[in-house]
Design a protein around this motif. Structure first.
Motif, mmCIF file in Angstrom:
data_model
loop_
_atom_site.group_PDB
_atom_site.id
_atom_site.type_symbol
_atom_site.label_atom_id
_atom_site.label_comp_id
_atom_site.label_asym_id
_atom_site.label_seq_id
_atom_site.Cartn_x
_atom_site.Cartn_y
_atom_site.Cartn_z
ATOM 1 N N PRO A 23 -19.944 1.760 1.254
ATOM 2 C CA PRO A 23 -21.366 1.451 1.078
ATOM 3 C C PRO A 23 -21.767 1.068 -0.337
ATOM 4 O O PRO A 23 -22.684 0.266 -0.521
ATOM 5 N N THR A 24 -21.094 1.602 -1.357
ATOM 6 C CA THR A 24 -21.494 1.303 -2.734
ATOM 7 C C THR A 24 -20.946 -0.027 -3.211
ATOM 8 O O THR A 24 -21.662 -0.831 -3.818
ATOM 9 N N SER A 25 -19.668 -0.293 -2.935
ATOM 10 C CA SER A 25 -19.000 -1.485 -3.477
ATOM 11 C C SER A 25 -18.962 -2.657 -2.515
ATOM 12 O O SER A 25 -18.682 -3.790 -2.928
ATOM 13 N N GLY A 26 -19.201 -2.431 -1.213
ATOM 14 C CA GLY A 26 -19.109 -3.507 -0.236
ATOM 15 C C GLY A 26 -17.695 -3.949 0.061
ATOM 16 O O GLY A 26 -17.472 -5.017 0.638
ATOM 17 N N ILE A 27 -16.700 -3.122 -0.294
ATOM 18 C CA ILE A 27 -15.297 -3.456 -0.059
ATOM 19 C C ILE A 27 -14.891 -3.008 1.335
ATOM 20 O O ILE A 27 -15.086 -1.855 1.716
ATOM 21 N N LEU A 28 -14.326 -3.918 2.125
ATOM 22 C CA LEU A 28 -13.756 -3.591 3.426
ATOM 23 C C LEU A 28 -12.355 -3.035 3.187
ATOM 24 O O LEU A 28 -11.496 -3.718 2.614
ATOM 25 N N MET A 29 -12.100 -1.808 3.626
ATOM 26 C CA MET A 29 -10.862 -1.122 3.289
ATOM 27 C C MET A 29 -9.798 -1.251 4.385
ATOM 28 O O MET A 29 -10.105 -1.402 5.569
ATOM 29 N N ASN A 30 -8.565 -1.129 3.968
ATOM 30 C CA ASN A 30 -7.407 -1.222 4.854
ATOM 31 C C ASN A 30 -7.299 -0.004 5.773
ATOM 32 O O ASN A 30 -7.953 1.016 5.566
ATOM 33 N N ASN A 31 -6.432 -0.123 6.771
ATOM 34 C CA ASN A 31 -6.018 1.055 7.547
ATOM 35 C C ASN A 31 -4.498 1.183 7.488
ATOM 36 O O ASN A 31 -3.803 1.308 8.492
ATOM 37 N N GLY A 32 -3.983 1.159 6.254
ATOM 38 C CA GLY A 32 -2.538 1.199 6.026
ATOM 39 C C GLY A 32 -1.843 2.422 6.576
ATOM 40 O O GLY A 32 -0.626 2.402 6.812
ATOM 41 N N ILE A 54 -7.174 5.081 5.454
ATOM 42 C CA ILE A 54 -7.097 4.233 4.261
ATOM 43 C C ILE A 54 -5.935 4.639 3.361
ATOM 44 O O ILE A 54 -5.801 5.804 2.974
ATOM 45 N N ALA A 55 -5.107 3.679 3.016
ATOM 46 C CA ALA A 55 -4.031 3.859 2.033
ATOM 47 C C ALA A 55 -4.483 3.275 0.697
ATOM 48 O O ALA A 55 -5.490 2.565 0.613
ATOM 49 N N VAL A 56 -3.733 3.570 -0.356
ATOM 50 C CA VAL A 56 -4.067 3.068 -1.690
ATOM 51 C C VAL A 56 -3.880 1.549 -1.708
ATOM 52 O O VAL A 56 -2.774 1.059 -1.467
ATOM 53 N N PRO A 57 -4.941 0.778 -1.964
ATOM 54 C CA PRO A 57 -4.813 -0.692 -1.937
ATOM 55 C C PRO A 57 -4.169 -1.235 -3.204
ATOM 56 O O PRO A 57 -4.393 -0.720 -4.301
ATOM 57 N N GLY A 58 -3.364 -2.292 -3.060
ATOM 58 C CA GLY A 58 -2.666 -2.843 -4.221
ATOM 59 C C GLY A 58 -3.012 -4.268 -4.576
ATOM 60 O O GLY A 58 -2.508 -4.802 -5.573
ATOM 61 N N ALA A 59 -3.889 -4.907 -3.796
ATOM 62 C CA ALA A 59 -4.115 -6.342 -3.964
ATOM 63 C C ALA A 59 -4.615 -6.704 -5.353
ATOM 64 O O ALA A 59 -4.114 -7.652 -5.980
ATOM 65 N N VAL A 60 -5.595 -5.993 -5.863
ATOM 66 C CA VAL A 60 -6.196 -6.369 -7.148
ATOM 67 C C VAL A 60 -5.171 -6.253 -8.271
ATOM 68 O O VAL A 60 -5.066 -7.148 -9.127
ATOM 69 N N ASP A 61 -4.389 -5.187 -8.284
ATOM 70 C CA ASP A 61 -3.386 -5.042 -9.344
ATOM 71 C C ASP A 61 -2.288 -6.086 -9.212
ATOM 72 O O ASP A 61 -1.825 -6.648 -10.217
ATOM 73 N N MET A 103 0.825 -1.208 0.000
ATOM 74 C CA MET A 103 0.000 0.000 0.000
ATOM 75 C C MET A 103 0.862 1.262 0.000
ATOM 76 O O MET A 103 2.032 1.244 0.396
ATOM 77 N N VAL A 104 0.256 2.359 -0.448
ATOM 78 C CA VAL A 104 0.909 3.652 -0.533
ATOM 79 C C VAL A 104 -0.032 4.703 0.056
ATOM 80 O O VAL A 104 -1.252 4.641 -0.150
ATOM 81 N N SER A 105 0.504 5.677 0.772
ATOM 82 C CA SER A 105 -0.352 6.736 1.321
ATOM 83 C C SER A 105 -0.869 7.623 0.181
ATOM 84 O O SER A 105 -0.190 7.807 -0.829
#
Length: 532
Positions: free
Chosen positions: A369-378, A127-134, A88-90
């Motif tokens: 709320p829109t996507s149902g994605i649980l986000m990180n706390n990076g 929340i930091a920029v998530p990288g898992a999908v990429d 992840m990246v800030s």
């Protein structure tokens, strides 16, 4: 006499042995999906990516679309190790001044000075920029053999079925219920009128489930449009919109700029074996220094004894002192990390060791709320104080503790890693030394008692260690003794695969109630039809 000496039960989780592929993970349902990918002709990379996506539906508090991580890939034909970093990246427009100190100490994994409203721990500002999908997409495209939608379909099926509420998932949800209740979108998924869900008391019957409708729809959308949809498409827009409306910094520009990186591994010789880790900001480089510290010491013997654990403790204390001084980690780790690890090997000998994380359990605690994605706390990975090696700043890579590792020796190879925050690389260090220095099988190494040194203050001893070993450690170090238990986990939670000749082995943490290793041959008669 140990106060745990009267604890008489013995828990064993035997290693799986097979000439077919094997996936070892913290959740058996997810591991089964990876094993079935190999039954359908996929390789270890296909299996690992499939398992990682499945974990988003079966173990959502540990990892998922809103997280990051890294993986090492061993390509048998080329005899090469590849690294894919999707950490992840800030956010680029993050303002460190928006995280003022409030006095006291933070209450989560790392005891940083507390921040006003816990903004670095909870909610949209954490929340930091998530990288898992990429990262998973790049691995599949470069080294996998199955289509993108095939890798995601098992996760869709599992999400549609809902999250099973057994005793363990109820326990995990209960541990975070107070924070989840702060966010209506999170409470609606995981809580019942603000309370944790309860499993059934019936001995037989299907457990109740929690609906994952938002996540299901998002997974279907990703399956159709591909991994970059998360970063550059309509999905990216709704992710950024939800985060910003909740007060966070993550933007469309941050998502569009994100790219997972393929790196060259760090490699070090250890008594004739080669140990490969990811470079830069993770636990691997520090672990290599620990091996360097013990490389000149005589650890010979049938089993590790008092002198062995003395050497382990001294090396880990020394390298952690350097890590804390130069990389800016915290003084003492606490709480439970929201990380999961899986390892995979196929019948050709290709291997993957993959760690993915949301950082804390349930990450930011915010389900979009829109996507149902649980986000990180990076953002919690950063020191909120200015002027330190790991101080919070915009567009900065997070300092992580995960340590996916591959060791090659003349007898074969082992790929492993663990979850557990700062406990991770000491666990990997122990298991590799058990295998290399004492000739333990994977089964023996995974069951053998360990110590944990994940700071400069204390040596934590497994109560199952021999009395003479514990006595020697007590006489030399500041120590604490604890059993290897289910919850909370006092030691890291490893998953590993091993290749010797044309035979594969897989094993997972003994005390984790959901973890397991699954062979492809065991799933050959249960493979569902892939939906086009």
């Amino acid at each position: 006499m140990s106060r745990y000496a009267s604890k008489s039960q013995t828990v064993r989780k035997p290693a799986v042995v097979s000439k077919s592929g094997i996936v070892a993970a913290q959740n058996r349902l997810a591991a089964e999906q990876g094993a079935e990918a190999m039954v359908r002709g996929g390789n270890a990379i296909d299996a690992a990516v499939t398992t990682a996506f499945a974990l988003a539906a079966t173990e959502p508090w540990m990892s998922g679309l809103g997280g990051g991580g890294s993986m090492l890939i061993y390509l048998a034909k080329e005899d090469q190790v590849k690294v894919i970093d999707f950490g992840m990246v800030s956010p680029s427009n993050l303002d460190p001044a928006d995280y003022p100190l409030s006095g006291g100490v933070a209450s989560d994994l790392f005891p940083w000075p507390a921040v006003v409203e816990d903004r670095n721990l909870l909610g949209a500002k954490s929340i930091a920029v998530p990288g898992a999908v990429d990262g998973l997409g790049k691995a599949l495209e470069a080294y996998g053999t199955i289509a993108w939608h095939e890798a995601i379909q098992p996760a869709i099926d599992l999400a549609e079925a809902g999250l099973s509420v057994d005793w363990f998932s109820a326990l995990v949800i209960a541990s975070s219920a107070k924070d989840l209740s702060r966010f209506p979108s999170s409470a609606s998924v995981y809580l019942d009128d603000g309370f944790p869900p309860s499993p059934t008391w019936h001995a037989v019957g299907r457990s109740p489930t929690r609906e994952l409708t938002g996540l299901t729809n998002t997974l279907k959308h990703l399956a159709e449009y591909g991994p970059r949809e998360f970063y550059e498409g309509a999905l990216a827009k709704v992710i950024a919109k939800d985060v910003q409306e909740a007060g966070g910094y993550l933007s469309e520009a941050d998502l569009a700029a994100y790219e997972a990186r393929e790196l060259e591994p760090l490699v070090q010789d250890y008594r004739g074996a080669k140990i490969y880790v990811q470079p830069e900001l993770n636990g691997g480089p520090t672990m290599l220094k620990a091996f360097d510290e013990i490389s000149g010491q005589d650890l010979a013997g049938d089993r590790p004894g008092a002198a062995t654990y003395k050497a382990y403790a001294e090396s880990l204390l020394k390298v952690y002192e350097e890590r804390l001084a130069t990389l800016g980690d915290a003084d003492e780790a606490r709480g439970e990390s929201c990380t999961t690890h899986l390892s995979a090997v196929d019948s050709e000998g290709n291997m993957v060791t993959l760690t993915t994380t949301l950082l804390s359990i349930f990450g930011s605690k915010l389900v979009l709320p829109t996507s149902g994605i649980l986000m990180n706390n990076g953002i919690m990975w950063f020191d909120p104080r200015p002027g330190h090696p790991n101080s919070l700043a915009p567009a900065k890579r997070c300092l992580a503790n995960y340590s996916p590792t591959i060791m090659k020796d003349d007898w074969g190879r082992v790929a492993l890693g663990a979850s557990g925050g700062r406990k991770i690389f000491p666990a990997v260090f122990h298991i590799l030394s058990y295998i290399k220095d004492f000739g333990m099988s994977l089964d023996e190494a995974m069951h053998h008692a360990r110590i944990d040194v994940s700071g400069t203050e204390r040596v934590v001893m497994d109560a199952a260690l021999p009395l003479a070993v514990r006595g020697d450690l007590v006489s030399r170090f500041n120590t604490a003794e604890t059993p290897r238990d289910v919850f909370p986990l006092a030691f890291a939670c490893p998953s590993a695969v091993l290749r010797k000749g044309n035979e594969n082995q897989g094993a997972s943490e003994v005390m984790h109630p959901w973890s397991d290793a699954v062979s492809a041959e065991s799933r050959a008669h249960t493979v569902p039809t892939i939906r086009e």
